[in-house]
Design a protein around this motif. Structure first.
Motif, short mmCIF file in Angstrom:
data_model
loop_
_atom_site.label_atom_id
_atom_site.label_comp_id
_atom_site.label_asym_id
_atom_site.label_seq_id
_atom_site.Cartn_x
_atom_site.Cartn_y
_atom_site.Cartn_z
N UNK A 118 0.79 -1.19 0.02
CA UNK A 118 0.03 0.02 -0.04
C UNK A 118 0.77 1.01 0.10
N UNK A 119 0.74 2.07 -0.84
CA UNK A 119 1.34 3.30 -1.01
C UNK A 119 0.52 4.53 -0.54
N UNK A 120 1.18 5.51 0.13
CA UNK A 120 0.29 6.72 0.56
C UNK A 120 1.05 7.73 0.05
N UNK A 121 0.33 8.65 -0.93
CA UNK A 121 0.84 9.94 -1.61
C UNK A 121 0.36 11.04 -0.52
N UNK A 122 1.23 11.84 -0.14
CA UNK A 122 0.56 12.98 0.64
C UNK A 122 1.51 14.18 0.19
N UNK A 134 7.43 25.09 -1.70
CA UNK A 134 7.73 24.23 -0.79
C UNK A 134 6.72 23.08 -0.55
N UNK A 135 5.45 23.51 -1.14
CA UNK A 135 4.49 22.30 -0.99
C UNK A 135 4.91 21.33 -1.98
N UNK A 136 5.00 20.24 -1.61
CA UNK A 136 5.72 19.03 -2.38
C UNK A 136 4.88 17.54 -1.83
N UNK A 137 4.63 16.70 -2.77
CA UNK A 137 4.00 15.64 -2.75
C UNK A 137 4.85 14.61 -2.53
N UNK A 138 4.94 13.82 -1.24
CA UNK A 138 5.68 12.61 -1.14
C UNK A 138 4.99 11.19 -1.06
N UNK A 139 5.93 10.24 -1.03
CA UNK A 139 5.27 8.81 -1.32
C UNK A 139 5.84 7.89 0.21
N UNK A 140 5.02 7.38 0.75
CA UNK A 140 5.45 6.21 1.66
C UNK A 140 4.71 5.04 1.29
N UNK A 141 5.35 3.75 1.77
CA UNK A 141 4.79 2.70 1.59
C UNK A 141 4.86 1.54 2.71
N UNK A 142 4.15 0.61 2.80
CA UNK A 142 4.06 -0.48 3.54
C UNK A 142 3.42 -1.68 3.04
N UNK A 143 3.94 -2.69 3.51
CA UNK A 143 3.45 -4.11 3.06
C UNK A 143 1.84 -4.12 3.56
N UNK A 144 1.10 -4.74 2.80
CA UNK A 144 -0.48 -4.61 2.82
C UNK A 144 -0.88 -5.18 4.30
N UNK A 145 0.01 -6.39 4.40
CA UNK A 145 -0.40 -7.24 5.69
C UNK A 145 0.09 -6.59 6.99
N UNK A 148 -1.67 -2.44 9.75
CA UNK A 148 -2.53 -2.04 11.05
C UNK A 148 -1.40 -1.88 12.03
N UNK A 149 -0.28 -2.41 11.96
CA UNK A 149 0.77 -2.31 13.26
C UNK A 149 2.15 -2.03 12.73
N UNK A 150 2.20 -2.13 11.51
CA UNK A 150 3.77 -1.83 11.07
C UNK A 150 3.91 -0.38 10.87
N UNK A 151 5.29 0.19 10.40
CA UNK A 151 5.61 1.58 9.85
C UNK A 151 5.77 1.53 8.57
N UNK A 152 5.17 2.76 8.11
CA UNK A 152 5.55 3.07 6.87
C UNK A 152 6.86 3.35 6.50
N UNK A 153 7.64 3.05 5.27
CA UNK A 153 9.06 3.69 4.68
C UNK A 153 8.53 4.93 4.09
N UNK A 154 9.24 5.87 4.33
CA UNK A 154 8.93 7.42 3.56
C UNK A 154 10.10 7.43 2.22
N UNK A 155 9.60 7.60 1.16
CA UNK A 155 10.44 7.75 -0.04
C UNK A 155 10.75 9.17 -0.13
N UNK A 156 10.14 10.10 0.70
CA UNK A 156 10.41 11.50 0.65
C UNK A 156 9.67 12.37 -0.49
N UNK A 157 9.89 13.67 -0.76
CA UNK A 157 9.28 14.11 -1.76
C UNK A 157 9.64 13.49 -3.05
N UNK A 158 8.53 13.53 -3.95
CA UNK A 158 8.80 12.72 -5.43
C UNK A 158 8.23 13.66 -6.44
N UNK A 159 7.17 14.43 -6.19
CA UNK A 159 6.50 15.37 -7.31
C UNK A 159 6.67 16.57 -6.47
N UNK A 160 7.40 17.40 -7.52
CA UNK A 160 8.13 18.74 -7.07
C UNK A 160 7.79 19.91 -8.24
#
Length: 538
Positions: A118-122, A134-145, A148-160
């Motif tokens: 699952x990817x989270x754009x933000x 300075x308004x930029x769009x980042x992406x973070x991800x996590x294994x779908x399973x 509920x309990x894990x931590x997302x890994x942040x790719x940082x800003x991707x859309x600038x």
């Protein structure tokens, strides 16, 4: 969005949720709408996004100037939602290089079935860049399973966007390629606002090829911007819901439109001639900025935000859900008649800190700060401070109505332990600059305090030696305009300490609702001890 075309068989009578034939020629249906509960996401949950993974739905929402950043809710029936995680539970500490400073907007979830991720754009404002760019769009991800309990890994800003900044990113897959869509925030710097698209790589770390324009405001009803675009496939078309206008305060004029294309590569989009398909009505103001999901039964639903007119803007934009219907001309539309039918009892909150081992997910703190230092030992031990313009350390959560009662039992210490209503300091340049009004107790007595004008002001003080346990109570009524503050020792009658006529419109945070919470004021070596916290909506 995962789609197959579905036609609704019309039963031409109104359902209990208020579905009716609209100007767009919508066929009526009593299937689906009356089964839903709204608000789906009560309280301050703007810009909601929804996906389905198997038989389970996940939703997220904007957290604005509050941490943790970006909610994660779970449901198996689209009616009952549980807060299960956040994209960044520790706030900026969880972000790559701690790049985000504020403006935590428009989180969007996307499920990659091949990767089972699952990817989270933000959106966030990059602390290293000044102004709108300075308004930029980042992406973070996590294994779908693990969502509920894990931590997302942040790719940082991707859309600038170096010119005016980028917000409201969204992912859509078509013909084996992954595309990111976003809005250039032109209205923030006096330029045109467009929805853009560009291919993105499978790891969601880099845009590929050349960006292309999708559409801008072009119909007479559309004002100076388009934003909050989502995309889904239904039948032969790819559809896009989008928002138009001002979103976020008492002057909002948000509306929702729809456009479609048969081929993303063509660049040709047809906007619905009967737009807007959703606008303010007698129940809700400024609806829009959501996403569409296909249910496991093959129905289509949109989750979006709106202000409940009964609450002005003081609760914030709540997450609503409704079933799409098919107009007689074949366009998917919204019935625009959602009713607030979730029982108020479901909005109440209780936290017995004596049984907790960790802070519950509902608790928040101002986004530019680290999580307040705390521990659990016969209650919540919150380290005192003089932050927030003398208010002290603060933990809060959404209000969900404008008439409610809050109480807390405190083990009295040297620190001022209080309960309070939190909003924004008057004329603050940052909407997350916390102001509050409440009641506190310490070994030296009781205080009624107010920091909404930028300094710590004592409105009423009752000096005296206090020890043991004390209960504090705040009653908020008359649509948030009257606040009564009480205290008592266990087993005794409540003593009203102060009654305050409040102006909620003056201190309403831009883009956010008020918070209710606890505070600890004093030296860093001191701590306030809270036994419980109860919020009951009247």
């Amino acid at each position: 969005m995962r789609t197959t075309y579905f036609y609704f068989v019309a039963f031409l009578f109104l359902c209990s949720c208020g579905v009716k034939k609209t100007d767009s020629g919508t066929t009526t249906s009593n299937t689906g709408q009356s089964e839903l509960l709204n608000p789906a996401l009560p309280g301050d949950n703007p810009d909601p996004s929804i996906i389905r993974v198997g038989n389970t739905y996940f939703a997220t929402s904007t957290t604005n100037e509050w941490a943790p950043y970006f909610t994660i809710y779970k449901s198996t029936d689209l009616k009952n939602w549980k807060l299960v995680n956040h994209v960044f539970p520790e706030g900026f500490k969880d972000m790559k290089d701690q790049w985000g400073e504020n403006n935590f907007w428009a989180s969007e979830l996307a499920y990659d079935a091949k990767q089972k991720r699952i990817y989270a754009y933000y959106t966030a404002h990059n602390r290293a860049v000044k102004g709108n760019p300075g308004l930029q769009c980042g992406v973070a991800w996590i294994d779908a399973d693990k969502i509920e309990t894990g931590k997302f890994t942040d790719n940082g800003p991707v859309i600038i966007e170096d010119d005016c900044g980028a917000i409201d990113a969204f992912e859509f897959q078509d013909k084996g390629k992954i595309y990111a869509f976003w809005k250039n925030d032109g209205n923030g710097c006096g330029k045109e606002s467009w929805i853009w698209m560009q291919e993105i790589n499978e790891s969601r770390t880099q845009l590929l090829g050349t960006k292309r324009k999708v559409y801008t405001n072009s119909q007479p009803w559309e004002t100076s911007l388009v934003e909050g675009a989502c995309f889904f496939r239904m039948g032969d078309y790819i559809y896009s819901m989008y928002a138009v206008g001002g979103c976020c305060d008492a002057q909002c004029n948000y509306k929702t439109g729809i456009a479609r294309t048969k081929d993303l590569a063509s660049g040709v989009w047809e906007k619905y001639s009967k737009n807007p398909i959703m606008s303010s009505n007698e129940k809700w103001r400024c609806p829009g900025h959501g996403t569409v999901v296909e249910s496991k039964e093959g129905n289509f639903y949109m989750i979006y935000h709106a202000f409940n007119k009964n609450y002005d803007v003081f609760v914030g934009r709540e997450g609503l859900i409704e079933k799409l219907t098919i107009a007689e001309d074949g366009w998917p539309v919204l019935h625009n008649e959602t009713t607030a039918n979730r029982p108020k009892s479901e909005l109440d909150f209780e936290d017995n800190f004596t049984k907790d081992k960790a802070l519950k997910l509902e608790w928040q703190w101002p986004s530019k700060f680290e999580k307040p230092t705390h521990s659990f030992n016969k209650g919540l031990n919150l380290r005192a401070s003089a932050t927030n313009h003398g208010l002290g350390s603060f933990l809060g959560q959404y209000i969900k109505t404008v008439d409610f009662t809050v109480s807390s039992t405190v083990s009295v210490t040297k620190a001022d332990a209080g309960i309070c209503l939190g909003g924004t300091i008057f004329k603050s340049k940052w909407p997350g600059e916390l102001g509050a009004l409440g009641v506190s107790v310490s070994t030296n007595g009781y205080k009624v305090f107010n920091t909404f004008d930028g300094t710590y002001e004592i409105l009423k003080q009752a000096d005296g030696v206090v020890n043991g346990e004390v209960e504090l109570k705040m009653e908020v009524g008359d649509n948030c305009k009257l606040i009564d503050l009480y205290y008592r020792t266990p087993g005794r009658e409540w003593i009203k300490l102060y009654s305050h006529v409040f102006n909620p419109a003056k201190y309403a945070p831009w883009g956010m609702g008020y918070r209710i919470g606890i505070t600890a004021k004093g030296d860093l070596v001191d701590q306030a001890v809270f036994k419980n916290f109860l919020l009951k909506n009247n």
